[in-house]
Design an enzyme around this catalytic site. Structure first.
Site, PDB file in Angstrom:
ATOM      1  CB  CYS A 213      -0.877  -0.048   1.163  1.00  0.00           C
ATOM      2  SG  CYS A 213      -2.087   1.237   1.122  1.00  0.00           S
ATOM      3  CB  CYS A 391      -3.728   3.121  -3.944  1.00  0.00           C
ATOM      4  SG  CYS A 391      -2.886   3.954  -2.330  1.00  0.00           S
TER       5      CYS A 391
END
Length: 462
Positions: A213, A391
């Site tokens: 991430c 994301c």
């Protein structure tokens, strides 16, 4: 700034309902009686102790998002008794929510559930740690004495955090003013440091390694900015983002939007700065200048958020499964191992050249299921993974920029709106809908990413 008008909001809301309905209908078709399919107490597990040699048609290494997802998919394909998952942890965590935990918007207990409750019912749970993989002999060895052979192996071991590669850590976390949203032990320290902020530098780091991430280090920075504004402390704060990367974000469309945000919020960004030391007793962070080898700079801090260096699972080393950097070496389109035809990979442990996220795992899972099905039939894989990942860039306590893109860094957006604009609807998806989709869709093997819905919402043109 909200980038979705009222009509589009209604469109997205309806679409969300369509997704939920699709999941519900899939679950109804797949279960053999709802009590058995959804029960938490009907698992057949094994754990601990030295056992004799065991054999399963499919062995899954890792009980994270990729491992549980593929366990569920393989169970439905070949039967629960033919599948084993090797995972030592008693708890399973939905880690994307830790961004909001570190900012005080969610509580840590909301992120975890017992591993026993997510292991697919009937699948053998080997509650051990993988110690050695012998792909030449189709065998896995665990720390509890299990010697497990397989016909097919799915490696979903995630990655490892390396706080120890920063001088002064992890012991530095014993001091106040420092936290990290990347571990269970340190995420609440971020919230404590933010609450106790008085005045000075609030520093956020991004390491010189691949990370899971990659947007998360920025998310907590934007949330901290919002919190300090809400509490009247922003005028006393210097918010600094020191990243090892030469760019703010890897996809230009979203990077351009983020640059506008950091400028408007007076956030200082230093590119090519890598955290190498934390002097927690003096509240000092030392960053090396990657463009000037040998040069470093000391920053004093009132708050420090650390994103640790990360690397591949140590167990892959020497197994002949890894590439030159230690990651699982798989074909980037089929997820089949490049050397061993009966070995496959998914998620953070692989060398797939895309961002390591749960959204990527979802898209990979449907492709991998198809690949394994074809290989079992002695056919060539015919479905390709395009590198899709997502994301949700949290930019405040009620807005998100939803970045979605492929291997080429090209936007691959699900909704028919400009997703580089901050949106309240996207925040609701991140904070409330995506966790539900994770627990009840992805981990059940029912959610393979938004690809089919993207075509629907773009009228088949994307």
């Amino acid at each position: 700034m909200v980038g979705v008008n009222v009509n589009c909001n209604r469109y997205i809301s309806v679409t969300t309902q369509i997704m939920a309905a699709a999941l519900t209908s899939q679950a109804a078709l797949l279960r053999r009686g709802s009590r058995v399919f959804f029960s938490v107490n009907c698992h057949v597990h094994s754990s601990g102790g030295v056992t004799s040699k065991e054999h399963y048609k499919i062995v899954v290494l890792g009980g994270g998002s990729g491992g549980i997802t593929m366990g569920a998919r393989m169970k439905r394909k070949i039967g629960a008794e033919n599948v084993a998952i090797v995972e030592p942890s008693e708890m399973h965590y939905y880690q994307p929510i830790w961004t909001l935990v570190g900012a005080g918007a969610k509580i840590i207990t909301s992120s975890g559930r017992p591993t026993a409750s997510v292991i697919p019912p009937g699948v053998k749970w080997v509650k051990s740690r993988v110690m050695n993989i012998d792909p030449k002999n189709n065998t896995v060895f665990t720390d509890s004495g299990h010697k497990i052979s397989y016909d097919y192996l799915i490696v979903a071991l995630g990655l490892q955090l390396h706080y120890e590669k920063i001088k002064g850590l992890p012991e530095g976390f014993e001091h106040p003013k420092i936290g990290s949203n990347y571990s269970l032990q340190t995420v609440e320290k971020t919230w404590t440091a933010l609450q106790n902020f008085k005045e000075g530098n609030a520093i956020f780091s991004f390491p010189n390694t691949p990370v899971k991430c990659a947007g998360a280090p920025q998310k907590i920075m934007y949330l901290s900015d919002a919190f300090l504004r809400k509490t009247g402390k922003r005028s006393k704060a210097n918010i600094i983002y020191n990243t090892s990367l030469p760019v703010l974000f890897g996809v230009k469309k979203y990077a351009d939007a983020l640059w506008e945000i950091v400028k408007s919020r007076h956030i200082d960004v230093n590119l090519r700065h890598n955290l190498i030391e934390v002097r927690a007793d003096r509240r000092e962070a030392v960053f090396e200048d990657l463009d000037r080898p040998g040069e470093s700079k000391v920053f004093e801090y009132e708050m420090l958020h650390v994103t640790p260096p990360m690397g591949p699972p140590a167990v892959l080393k020497g197994s002949s499964l890894e590439d030159h950097a230690g990651w699982l070496d798989v074909n980037k389109h089929t997820l089949q191992h490049n050397k061993y035809a009966n070995v496959f990979g998914i998620g953070d442990c692989t060398n797939l050249p895309t961002s390591k996220t749960a959204a990527a795992v979802a898209a990979q899972s449907s492709v991998l299921q198809r690949t394994i099905t074809k290989v079992m039939k002695k056919d060539k894989p015919d479905k390709e993974y395009d590198g899709y990942t997502s994301c949700p860039l949290v930019t405040s306590y009620n807005t998100v920029i939803l970045a979605e893109f492929d291997y080429n860094g090209q936007p691959l957006e699900t909704f028919p709106v400009d997703q580089s604009k901050e949106s309240r609807i996207m925040y609701h998806m991140k904070a409330d809908i995506m966790p539900h989709l994770y627990w009840h869709g992805l981990l059940k093997g029912l959610w393979g990413g938004p690809g089919p819905y993207r075509k629907l919402m773009h009228l088949g043109m994307k």
